[in-house]
Write an enzyme that holds these catalytic residues in place. Sequence first.
Site, PDB file in Angstrom:
ATOM      1  CB  SER A  56      -0.791  -0.006   1.170  1.00  0.00           C
ATOM      2  OG  SER A  56      -1.496   1.259   1.458  1.00  0.00           O
ATOM      3  CE1 TYR A  71      -4.345  -2.440   5.047  1.00  0.00           C
ATOM      4  CE2 TYR A  71      -3.189  -0.397   4.617  1.00  0.00           C
ATOM      5  CZ  TYR A  71      -4.084  -1.508   4.215  1.00  0.00           C
ATOM      6  OH  TYR A  71      -4.298  -1.514   2.699  1.00  0.00           O
TER       7      TYR A  71
END
Length: 255
Positions: free
Chosen positions: A148, A161
Amino acid sequence: MKLKDKVAIITGAGSGQGAASARLFASEGAKVVIVEWNEENGKKVEEEISQAGQEALFIKTDISKEEDVVAVVQQVMDKYGGIDILFNNASVGFSERNKYKMAAIQDTPLEDWNNIIGINLNGAYLLCRHILPIMIKQNSGNIINNSSMNGLVGVTGADAYTAAKGGIVSLTRVMAVDNGKHNIRVNCICPGAIDTPMIAEVLEDRNISENFNGNPLGRVGKPEEIATAALFLASDDSSFITGLIMPVDGGWGAL
Ligand SMILES: NC(=O)c1ccc[n+]([C@@H]2O[C@H](COP(=O)([O-])OP(=O)(O)OC[C@H]3O[C@@H](n4cnc5c(N)ncnc54)[C@H](O)[C@@H]3O)[C@@H](O)[C@H]2O)c1
């Protein structure tokens, strides 16, 4: 037919980017293994691909459980006798925020931290741990990790995350360095905001429409735009590329 007869395992292929990649890889001739813990969604994608006359196999799996991962590898080896491509794509994110707290570190209970790292980082580790020996023996293989932009820069509000995604970036580099000699390429995609169930609520909360002003292209990405990047990395079109950390983010990282 860029992936003709290649055996491609895609985790999290029941939804979003994984499902788009499964459809695209199958249309390019791959035998796609859908590794997914959501049975309904996994079966749906398997059926869609089969109905299009292409090959797919759904295996219900929790990638954070080693016994599940071992069973997947065994089943794929029994059926196909080799594994050419691994796309480590599955993660939990904002779509699971009723289950796991997506928050700053001081507000993240240890249990949620462990669960998020357990899926988003350890899941990729487990797949690699059990598939790399097969690829080394084959003297060929291709691994793509889905990180990401959170793995490259600090984005507030989802620290576990983000830490897992940073781990995926580093894991990609070290695996690329170690496994080039075995003719195994390892690359990483860093998506920006992509219109999938994972961020549907966030887009809604923040009132972000298609006319998104958070990146130079002025819109949110589509899952198919990650699938085409994954196909590039999975195919011989990228035969001299390994260890690449590739943003696919509408230019957000350039801001
Ligand atoms: N959507 C975005 O804006 C965005 C941005 C950056 C990175 N990403 C990353 O892209 C990847 C794909 O996400 P997406 O946007 O398609 O989201 P998504 O929620 O649509 O898909 C994720 C899939 O992973 C599956 N999954 C989760 N945990 C699992 C487990 N333990 N075992 C098996 N399957 C599991 C889910 O059931 C789901 O089908 C993820 O790694 C995500 O972190 C997404």
